[in-house]
Enzyme design. Structure first.
Site, PDB file in Angstrom:
ATOM      1  N   TYR A 143      -9.299  -1.510   4.335  1.00  0.00           N
ATOM      2  CA  TYR A 143      -8.686  -1.256   5.587  1.00  0.00           C
ATOM      3  C   TYR A 143      -9.363  -0.282   6.417  1.00  0.00           C
ATOM      4  O   TYR A 143      -9.126  -0.404   7.924  1.00  0.00           O
ATOM      5  CB  TYR A 143      -7.298  -0.503   5.296  1.00  0.00           C
ATOM      6  CG  TYR A 143      -6.085  -1.603   4.619  1.00  0.00           C
ATOM      7  CD1 TYR A 143      -6.430  -2.826   4.461  1.00  0.00           C
ATOM      8  CD2 TYR A 143      -5.091  -1.045   4.233  1.00  0.00           C
ATOM      9  CE1 TYR A 143      -5.462  -3.784   3.620  1.00  0.00           C
ATOM     10  CE2 TYR A 143      -4.130  -1.819   3.454  1.00  0.00           C
ATOM     11  CZ  TYR A 143      -4.217  -3.126   3.318  1.00  0.00           C
ATOM     12  OH  TYR A 143      -3.365  -3.999   2.864  1.00  0.00           O
ATOM     13  N   ASP A 220      -5.464  -9.364  -9.864  1.00  0.00           N
ATOM     14  CA  ASP A 220      -4.266 -10.603  -9.955  1.00  0.00           C
ATOM     15  C   ASP A 220      -3.584 -10.784 -11.160  1.00  0.00           C
ATOM     16  O   ASP A 220      -2.328 -11.065 -11.046  1.00  0.00           O
ATOM     17  CB  ASP A 220      -5.209 -12.140  -9.998  1.00  0.00           C
ATOM     18  CG  ASP A 220      -6.517 -11.866 -10.608  1.00  0.00           C
ATOM     19  OD1 ASP A 220      -6.873 -11.010 -11.232  1.00  0.00           O
ATOM     20  OD2 ASP A 220      -7.126 -13.060 -10.880  1.00  0.00           O
ATOM     21  N   ASP A 244      -1.634  -1.296  -1.843  1.00  0.00           N
ATOM     22  CA  ASP A 244      -0.686  -1.510  -0.909  1.00  0.00           C
ATOM     23  C   ASP A 244       0.525  -2.885  -1.493  1.00  0.00           C
ATOM     24  O   ASP A 244       1.650  -2.629  -1.358  1.00  0.00           O
ATOM     25  CB  ASP A 244      -1.129  -2.007   0.357  1.00  0.00           C
ATOM     26  CG  ASP A 244      -0.189  -2.326   1.786  1.00  0.00           C
ATOM     27  OD1 ASP A 244       0.882  -1.949   1.502  1.00  0.00           O
ATOM     28  OD2 ASP A 244      -0.634  -2.887   2.733  1.00  0.00           O
ATOM     29  N   ASP A 248       4.396  -2.417  -3.229  1.00  0.00           N
ATOM     30  CA  ASP A 248       5.562  -3.008  -2.834  1.00  0.00           C
ATOM     31  C   ASP A 248       5.915  -3.874  -3.682  1.00  0.00           C
ATOM     32  O   ASP A 248       7.573  -4.078  -3.829  1.00  0.00           O
ATOM     33  CB  ASP A 248       4.964  -4.121  -1.690  1.00  0.00           C
ATOM     34  CG  ASP A 248       5.338  -3.245  -0.197  1.00  0.00           C
ATOM     35  OD1 ASP A 248       5.333  -2.079  -0.220  1.00  0.00           O
ATOM     36  OD2 ASP A 248       5.535  -4.081   0.809  1.00  0.00           O
TER      37      ASP A 248
END
Ligand code: NAD
Length: 359
Positions: A143, A220, A244, A248
């Site tokens: 990011y 993954d 991130d 979530d």
């Protein structure tokens, strides 16, 4: 002992749930003997209305003069027409993170005993209770790496320095040490060079924590394991983007956003002293239910618990708050978002009072 906090309630349900957290704070002052001075400041939409910007200098100054920030939530439909960078969330939270170098984000995904029914996963997968902590690197990685855009191609760069990996790894190991003593570091070392380095540095840091068992998992596989068998995890450590996504995913396992606190820290907490940080619910300002007195204050109250744990270096206080919440839930009291058959519906203020008296 005297401590000071900046109280930034924000918008929507922010002020409603903050009021309950402050009731709990009054009680914690009595229990712990710590006096906590509070300075209130505007942030988000209300700051745009009162001062013309989401993060006024006066609010930054209040935070700078405090030992920790207790944050509510910001945003609402009335400010959505503003240009992106001026909107409440982007205009306040991102600059706050940057200004105070809040590089470590800690998000527990907790399913309290008796609330397995609120999780989208089957009750037998959740078990009696679930408590996974995701530690996410917040200021580096993909990011924040170099970005390029040409007519026919675009790129983002994932860069991590040794210092960036070491400091977040220390926070994760120290958190694991105070919990189940298990740390799973997430990477994609089979494909990404930066993640080979990540794995090497985390492994090096682990030598300073022989009491914590370290494992590594590709991101993954971790995404899959979180819904297949979340109980295998204690603390998950991940770089910015992976963290991130995984935090979530982990928070959805818990069911309602109204239950989940978070902490963003600017350093490794020292015992008895803590580290500067911002403590806030994982959810937003919930404009759909604001002003009705029905929001769940538990995320805000647990965020206050995290403030004592990581901000003041008093982990035992978080434990007390957690147990008080568990006790109230076990007695069958629920706000609307977590209500199930046979439980007693209470409003925001009553939930706050129940937790305060359970303490
Ligand atoms: P949201 O988290 O506000 O709401 C999502 C859903 O969860 C809603 O149905 C809401 O009612 C419910 N919910 C959230 N917290 C709850 C609580 N304590 N009790 C009961 N139910 C709760 O997310 P959204 O709707 O996508 O965003 C609304 C606003 O919040 C937007 O303006 C957004 O920018 C902002 N936002 C702010 C933050 C923050 O301040 N850190 C984070 C996310 C979103």
């Amino acid at each position: 002992m005297t401590k000071s906090i900046a109280v930034l309630s924000g918008d929507g349900i922010g002020p409603e749930v903050m009021q309950e957290a402050l009731k709990v704070l009054d009680k914690l002052e009595k229990i712990t003997g710590v006096t906590v001075e509070r300075t209130f400041a505007d942030v988000g939409g209300i700051a745009i209305d009162n001062h013309g910007k989401a993060l006024p200098e006066s609010t930054v100054a209040t935070c700078e003069a405090s030992d920790a920030i207790l944050f509510g939530s910001v945003g609402g439909p009335q400010w959505e027409k503003l240009p992106g960078p001026e909107q409440p969330e982007r205009g306040a939270l991102l600059p706050l993170r940057k200004h105070f170098n809040l590089y470590a984000n800690l998000r527990p995904a907790i399913v309290f005993r008796g609330l397995a029914g609120a999780s989208p996963l089957k009750a037998e997968i959740i078990g009696d209770e679930l408590n996974v902590l995701v530690v996410r690197e917040l200021t580096g990685g993909l990011y924040f790496g170099k970005k390029e855009r040409q007519t026919d191609w675009a790129s983002d760069t994932m860069v991590y320095t040794r210092m960036e990996i070491e400091r977040i790894a220390h926070i994760a190991f120290q958190a694991a040490r105070m919990r189940g003593k298990k740390l799973c570091s997430i990477d994609k070392a089979n494909v990404l060079t930066s993640m080979v380095f990540w794995r090497e540095v985390v492994t090096e840091v682990s030598q300073q924590y022989p009491d914590v068992s370290l494992s590594h998992m590709y991101v993954d596989n971790a995404a899959m394991q979180l819904v297949r068998n979340p109980r295998q995890f204690d603390v998950i450590l991940a770089e910015n983007m992976f963290g991130d996504i995984l935090s979530d995913e982990a928070s959805m396992i818990a069911g309602s956003l109204g239950m989940l606190p978070s902490a963003s820290l600017a350093g490794a907490p020292e015992p008895g002293k803590g580290a500067f940080g911002l403590f806030e619910p994982s959810g937003g300002s919930a404009p759909d239910i604001a002003g009705q007195g029905i929001a769940n204050p538990i995320a805000q109250i647990l965020s206050l618990g995290l403030l004592f744990q990581y901000g003041f270096g008093m982990p035992e206080v978080y434990g007390r708050v957690h147990n008080a919440v568990q006790q109230v839930l076990t007695r069958g009291f629920r706000t609307r978002d977590i209500q199930t058959e046979g439980t007693t519906l209470v409003d925001t203020a009553r939930m706050g009072e129940l937790i305060t008296s359970a303490l």
